[in-house]
Write a protein that holds these residues in place. Structure first.
Motif, PDB file in Angstrom:
ATOM      1  N   VAL A  12       0.842  -1.201   0.000  1.00  0.00           N
ATOM      2  CA  VAL A  12       0.000   0.000   0.000  1.00  0.00           C
ATOM      3  C   VAL A  12       0.877   1.252   0.000  1.00  0.00           C
ATOM      4  N   ASP A  13       1.962   1.247   0.766  1.00  0.00           N
ATOM      5  CA  ASP A  13       2.880   2.394   0.779  1.00  0.00           C
ATOM      6  C   ASP A  13       3.406   2.687  -0.625  1.00  0.00           C
ATOM      7  N   ALA A  14       3.879   1.650  -1.296  1.00  0.00           N
ATOM      8  CA  ALA A  14       4.443   1.826  -2.635  1.00  0.00           C
ATOM      9  C   ALA A  14       3.369   2.250  -3.635  1.00  0.00           C
ATOM     10  N   ALA A  15       2.198   1.667  -3.529  1.00  0.00           N
ATOM     11  CA  ALA A  15       1.106   2.029  -4.434  1.00  0.00           C
ATOM     12  C   ALA A  15       0.640   3.457  -4.169  1.00  0.00           C
ATOM     13  N   TYR A  16       0.608   3.853  -2.901  1.00  0.00           N
ATOM     14  CA  TYR A  16       0.195   5.215  -2.562  1.00  0.00           C
ATOM     15  C   TYR A  16       1.180   6.233  -3.127  1.00  0.00           C
ATOM     16  N   ALA A  17       2.456   5.922  -3.088  1.00  0.00           N
ATOM     17  CA  ALA A  17       3.469   6.817  -3.671  1.00  0.00           C
ATOM     18  C   ALA A  17       3.223   6.985  -5.167  1.00  0.00           C
ATOM     19  N   ARG A  18       2.895   5.905  -5.857  1.00  0.00           N
ATOM     20  CA  ARG A  18       2.578   5.987  -7.284  1.00  0.00           C
ATOM     21  C   ARG A  18       1.310   6.799  -7.507  1.00  0.00           C
ATOM     22  N   PHE A  19       0.290   6.585  -6.690  1.00  0.00           N
ATOM     23  CA  PHE A  19      -0.965   7.311  -6.789  1.00  0.00           C
ATOM     24  C   PHE A  19      -0.735   8.810  -6.583  1.00  0.00           C
ATOM     25  N   ARG A  20       0.027   9.144  -5.568  1.00  0.00           N
ATOM     26  CA  ARG A  20       0.304  10.541  -5.245  1.00  0.00           C
ATOM     27  C   ARG A  20       1.046  11.235  -6.393  1.00  0.00           C
ATOM     28  N   ASP A  21       1.950  10.514  -7.042  1.00  0.00           N
ATOM     29  CA  ASP A  21       2.761  11.102  -8.105  1.00  0.00           C
ATOM     30  C   ASP A  21       2.118  11.040  -9.482  1.00  0.00           C
ATOM     31  N   SER A  28      -0.339   0.128 -10.953  1.00  0.00           N
ATOM     32  CA  SER A  28      -0.496  -1.182 -11.584  1.00  0.00           C
ATOM     33  C   SER A  28       0.300  -2.192 -10.771  1.00  0.00           C
ATOM     34  N   VAL A  29      -0.151  -3.408 -10.786  1.00  0.00           N
ATOM     35  CA  VAL A  29       0.524  -4.461 -10.018  1.00  0.00           C
ATOM     36  C   VAL A  29       1.974  -4.582 -10.464  1.00  0.00           C
ATOM     37  N   GLU A  30       2.197  -4.592 -11.760  1.00  0.00           N
ATOM     38  CA  GLU A  30       3.554  -4.751 -12.289  1.00  0.00           C
ATOM     39  C   GLU A  30       4.461  -3.607 -11.857  1.00  0.00           C
ATOM     40  N   ALA A  31       3.973  -2.369 -11.960  1.00  0.00           N
ATOM     41  CA  ALA A  31       4.795  -1.205 -11.612  1.00  0.00           C
ATOM     42  C   ALA A  31       5.119  -1.181 -10.118  1.00  0.00           C
ATOM     43  N   VAL A  32       4.138  -1.469  -9.287  1.00  0.00           N
ATOM     44  CA  VAL A  32       4.374  -1.458  -7.843  1.00  0.00           C
ATOM     45  C   VAL A  32       5.330  -2.592  -7.478  1.00  0.00           C
ATOM     46  N   ALA A  33       5.158  -3.755  -8.070  1.00  0.00           N
ATOM     47  CA  ALA A  33       6.082  -4.873  -7.821  1.00  0.00           C
ATOM     48  C   ALA A  33       7.501  -4.484  -8.217  1.00  0.00           C
ATOM     49  N   ARG A  34       7.639  -3.832  -9.339  1.00  0.00           N
ATOM     50  CA  ARG A  34       8.956  -3.384  -9.806  1.00  0.00           C
ATOM     51  C   ARG A  34       9.551  -2.393  -8.791  1.00  0.00           C
ATOM     52  N   ASP A  35       8.755  -1.448  -8.330  1.00  0.00           N
ATOM     53  CA  ASP A  35       9.232  -0.476  -7.335  1.00  0.00           C
ATOM     54  C   ASP A  35       9.731  -1.163  -6.073  1.00  0.00           C
ATOM     55  N   LEU A  36       9.064  -2.229  -5.686  1.00  0.00           N
ATOM     56  CA  LEU A  36       9.426  -2.957  -4.464  1.00  0.00           C
ATOM     57  C   LEU A  36      10.505  -4.017  -4.687  1.00  0.00           C
ATOM     58  N   GLY A  37      10.811  -4.291  -5.948  1.00  0.00           N
ATOM     59  CA  GLY A  37      11.740  -5.380  -6.240  1.00  0.00           C
ATOM     60  C   GLY A  37      11.134  -6.724  -5.907  1.00  0.00           C
ATOM     61  N   THR A  39       7.847  -9.809  -6.771  1.00  0.00           N
ATOM     62  CA  THR A  39       7.136 -10.499  -7.838  1.00  0.00           C
ATOM     63  C   THR A  39       5.636 -10.265  -7.699  1.00  0.00           C
ATOM     64  N   LYS A  40       4.919 -10.513  -8.775  1.00  0.00           N
ATOM     65  CA  LYS A  40       3.463 -10.423  -8.703  1.00  0.00           C
ATOM     66  C   LYS A  40       2.909 -11.483  -7.752  1.00  0.00           C
ATOM     67  N   GLY A  41       3.620 -12.589  -7.599  1.00  0.00           N
ATOM     68  CA  GLY A  41       3.204 -13.626  -6.650  1.00  0.00           C
ATOM     69  C   GLY A  41       3.124 -13.078  -5.235  1.00  0.00           C
ATOM     70  N   SER A  42       4.078 -12.218  -4.881  1.00  0.00           N
ATOM     71  CA  SER A  42       4.052 -11.579  -3.566  1.00  0.00           C
ATOM     72  C   SER A  42       2.810 -10.706  -3.428  1.00  0.00           C
ATOM     73  N   PHE A  43       2.481 -10.002  -4.506  1.00  0.00           N
ATOM     74  CA  PHE A  43       1.276  -9.173  -4.495  1.00  0.00           C
ATOM     75  C   PHE A  43       0.056 -10.036  -4.206  1.00  0.00           C
ATOM     76  N   TYR A  44      -0.090 -11.133  -4.927  1.00  0.00           N
ATOM     77  CA  TYR A  44      -1.283 -11.969  -4.786  1.00  0.00           C
ATOM     78  C   TYR A  44      -1.334 -12.718  -3.451  1.00  0.00           C
ATOM     79  N   TRP A  45      -0.247 -12.719  -2.713  1.00  0.00           N
ATOM     80  CA  TRP A  45      -0.257 -13.265  -1.369  1.00  0.00           C
ATOM     81  C   TRP A  45      -1.090 -12.361  -0.452  1.00  0.00           C
ATOM     82  N   HIS A  46      -1.057 -11.047  -0.748  1.00  0.00           N
ATOM     83  CA  HIS A  46      -1.710 -10.053   0.106  1.00  0.00           C
ATOM     84  C   HIS A  46      -3.046  -9.535  -0.428  1.00  0.00           C
TER      85      HIS A  46
END
Length: 89
Positions: A12-21, A28-37, A39-46
């Motif tokens: 949420v922190d990383a996605a909020y930074a993208r939203f704010r900017d 997007s899932v891909e962009a936020v995953a990239r920002d965090l280093g 995988t999309k698998g990690s995203f789908y865990w949460h």
């Protein structure tokens, strides 16, 4: 190399930074995953899907903006001036 497990809050922190900017379209899932280093698998865990992430981002935005507006109008004593201050924001 060991990578610390990301929390839902990290996403949420990383996605909020993208939203704010860049607005909601920048979240997007891909962009936020990239920002965090991560995988999309990690995203789908949460999260079940992007909509769930967007819901959390918008809830955070609502909380932060509500607090900001309350702080702004609390600085004004007179009710008429308080309303005027609120409307100018």
């Amino acid at each position: 190399m060991f990578m610390a497990r990301l929390s839902r809050e990290d996403w949420v922190d990383a996605a909020y930074a993208r939203f704010r900017d860049g607005g909601i379209s920048a979240v997007s899932v891909e962009a936020v995953a990239r920002d965090l280093g991560a995988t999309k698998g990690s995203f789908y865990w949460h999260f079940d899907d992007r909509s769930a992430l967007v819901d959390d981002v918008l809830a955070r935005w609502e909380d932060l903006e509500t607090e900001r507006l309350i702080d702004l109008v609390d600085q004004v004593e007179d009710p008429t001036e308080r309303l005027a201050k609120l409307l100018e924001v």
